[in-house]
Design a protein around this motif. Structure first.
Motif, PDB file in Angstrom:
ATOM      1  N   VAL A   1      20.011  31.694 -28.466  1.00  0.00           N
ATOM      2  CA  VAL A   1      21.454  31.693 -28.942  1.00  0.00           C
ATOM      3  C   VAL A   1      22.310  31.508 -27.834  1.00  0.00           C
ATOM      4  O   VAL A   1      23.466  31.096 -27.735  1.00  0.00           O
ATOM      5  CB  VAL A   1      21.826  32.698 -29.868  1.00  0.00           C
ATOM      6  CG1 VAL A   1      21.777  34.042 -29.107  1.00  0.00           C
ATOM      7  CG2 VAL A   1      23.131  32.403 -30.663  1.00  0.00           C
ATOM      8  N   SER A   2      22.009  32.044 -26.470  1.00  0.00           N
ATOM      9  CA  SER A   2      22.775  32.215 -25.357  1.00  0.00           C
ATOM     10  C   SER A   2      23.007  30.489 -24.846  1.00  0.00           C
ATOM     11  O   SER A   2      23.960  30.370 -24.612  1.00  0.00           O
ATOM     12  CB  SER A   2      21.735  32.930 -24.206  1.00  0.00           C
ATOM     13  OG  SER A   2      21.781  33.839 -24.542  1.00  0.00           O
ATOM     14  N   LEU A   3      21.892  29.664 -25.283  1.00  0.00           N
ATOM     15  CA  LEU A   3      22.208  28.174 -24.698  1.00  0.00           C
ATOM     16  C   LEU A   3      23.321  27.780 -25.471  1.00  0.00           C
ATOM     17  O   LEU A   3      24.258  27.228 -24.896  1.00  0.00           O
ATOM     18  CB  LEU A   3      20.855  27.500 -25.032  1.00  0.00           C
ATOM     19  CG  LEU A   3      20.844  25.903 -24.821  1.00  0.00           C
ATOM     20  CD1 LEU A   3      21.398  25.603 -23.497  1.00  0.00           C
ATOM     21  CD2 LEU A   3      19.855  25.261 -25.398  1.00  0.00           C
ATOM     22  N   PHE A   4      23.343  28.010 -26.838  1.00  0.00           N
ATOM     23  CA  PHE A   4      24.376  27.385 -27.698  1.00  0.00           C
ATOM     24  C   PHE A   4      25.675  28.115 -27.298  1.00  0.00           C
ATOM     25  O   PHE A   4      26.762  27.369 -27.301  1.00  0.00           O
ATOM     26  CB  PHE A   4      23.969  27.577 -29.158  1.00  0.00           C
ATOM     27  CG  PHE A   4      22.755  26.783 -29.468  1.00  0.00           C
ATOM     28  CD1 PHE A   4      22.949  25.318 -29.645  1.00  0.00           C
ATOM     29  CD2 PHE A   4      21.529  27.282 -29.731  1.00  0.00           C
ATOM     30  CE1 PHE A   4      21.956  24.612 -29.989  1.00  0.00           C
ATOM     31  CE2 PHE A   4      20.472  26.659 -29.985  1.00  0.00           C
ATOM     32  CZ  PHE A   4      20.801  25.281 -30.282  1.00  0.00           C
ATOM     33  N   ASP A   5      25.674  29.511 -26.967  1.00  0.00           N
ATOM     34  CA  ASP A   5      26.806  30.353 -26.613  1.00  0.00           C
ATOM     35  C   ASP A   5      27.648  29.555 -25.585  1.00  0.00           C
ATOM     36  O   ASP A   5      28.609  29.202 -25.367  1.00  0.00           O
ATOM     37  CB  ASP A   5      26.682  31.687 -26.517  1.00  0.00           C
ATOM     38  CG  ASP A   5      26.457  32.397 -27.708  1.00  0.00           C
ATOM     39  OD1 ASP A   5      26.735  31.963 -28.929  1.00  0.00           O
ATOM     40  OD2 ASP A   5      26.180  33.390 -27.495  1.00  0.00           O
TER      41      ASP A   5
ATOM     42  N   ILE B   1      24.398  22.100 -19.231  1.00  0.00           N
ATOM     43  CA  ILE B   1      22.879  22.610 -19.333  1.00  0.00           C
ATOM     44  C   ILE B   1      22.700  23.028 -17.967  1.00  0.00           C
ATOM     45  O   ILE B   1      21.957  24.043 -17.818  1.00  0.00           O
ATOM     46  CB  ILE B   1      21.959  21.653 -19.861  1.00  0.00           C
ATOM     47  CG1 ILE B   1      22.311  21.293 -21.366  1.00  0.00           C
ATOM     48  CG2 ILE B   1      20.661  21.951 -19.757  1.00  0.00           C
ATOM     49  CD1 ILE B   1      21.638  19.993 -21.982  1.00  0.00           C
ATOM     50  N   SER B   2      23.150  22.273 -16.888  1.00  0.00           N
ATOM     51  CA  SER B   2      22.612  22.561 -15.291  1.00  0.00           C
ATOM     52  C   SER B   2      23.219  24.065 -15.185  1.00  0.00           C
ATOM     53  O   SER B   2      22.431  24.657 -14.270  1.00  0.00           O
ATOM     54  CB  SER B   2      23.315  21.479 -14.432  1.00  0.00           C
ATOM     55  OG  SER B   2      22.558  20.444 -14.786  1.00  0.00           O
ATOM     56  N   TYR B   3      24.580  24.393 -15.535  1.00  0.00           N
ATOM     57  CA  TYR B   3      25.246  25.710 -15.196  1.00  0.00           C
ATOM     58  C   TYR B   3      24.231  26.685 -15.954  1.00  0.00           C
ATOM     59  O   TYR B   3      24.044  27.638 -15.463  1.00  0.00           O
ATOM     60  CB  TYR B   3      26.427  25.695 -15.637  1.00  0.00           C
ATOM     61  CG  TYR B   3      27.252  26.994 -15.292  1.00  0.00           C
ATOM     62  CD1 TYR B   3      27.459  27.110 -13.689  1.00  0.00           C
ATOM     63  CD2 TYR B   3      27.523  27.814 -16.243  1.00  0.00           C
ATOM     64  CE1 TYR B   3      27.979  28.366 -13.673  1.00  0.00           C
ATOM     65  CE2 TYR B   3      27.987  29.083 -15.674  1.00  0.00           C
ATOM     66  CZ  TYR B   3      28.364  29.141 -14.251  1.00  0.00           C
ATOM     67  OH  TYR B   3      28.926  30.296 -14.136  1.00  0.00           O
ATOM     68  N   PHE B   4      23.800  26.563 -17.136  1.00  0.00           N
ATOM     69  CA  PHE B   4      22.921  27.487 -17.864  1.00  0.00           C
ATOM     70  C   PHE B   4      21.748  27.847 -17.223  1.00  0.00           C
ATOM     71  O   PHE B   4      21.327  28.600 -17.053  1.00  0.00           O
ATOM     72  CB  PHE B   4      22.827  26.994 -19.353  1.00  0.00           C
ATOM     73  CG  PHE B   4      21.874  27.791 -20.257  1.00  0.00           C
ATOM     74  CD1 PHE B   4      22.264  28.951 -20.924  1.00  0.00           C
ATOM     75  CD2 PHE B   4      20.602  27.167 -20.090  1.00  0.00           C
ATOM     76  CE1 PHE B   4      21.418  29.775 -21.528  1.00  0.00           C
ATOM     77  CE2 PHE B   4      19.417  28.062 -20.862  1.00  0.00           C
ATOM     78  CZ  PHE B   4      20.100  29.335 -21.805  1.00  0.00           C
TER      79      PHE B   4
END
Length: 71
Positions: A26-30, A38-41
């Motif tokens: 869920v962290s990715l979607f948040d 995506i790179s920052y994630f």
């Protein structure tokens, strides 16, 4: 998606996490919802591999967008 997502009651109470990490999916979607790339994630969660994110998003797309065939 067993190679992407792992559910273990001993890790974060069984929340679906990226396999091999303690990072909840869920962290990715948040992060994406907040406008992050995506790179920052991946910079913030270096234990998650880009391949995992791509596979997760491809699976989510396949489950939510019907396939159409050209006639």
């Amino acid at each position: 998606m067993s190679n992407v997502i792992k559910v273990d009651p001993e890790i974060l109470g069984g929340a679906p996490c990226f396999a091999g990490t303690r990072v909840p999916v869920v962290s990715l979607f948040d992060w994406l919802q907040r406008g992050h790339s995506i790179s920052y994630f991946l910079e913030q969660f270096p234990s998650v591999r880009r391949e995992q994110v791509v596979e997760l998003l491809e699976e989510a797309k396949a489950q939510t967008i019907p396939h159409t065939t050209a006639s």
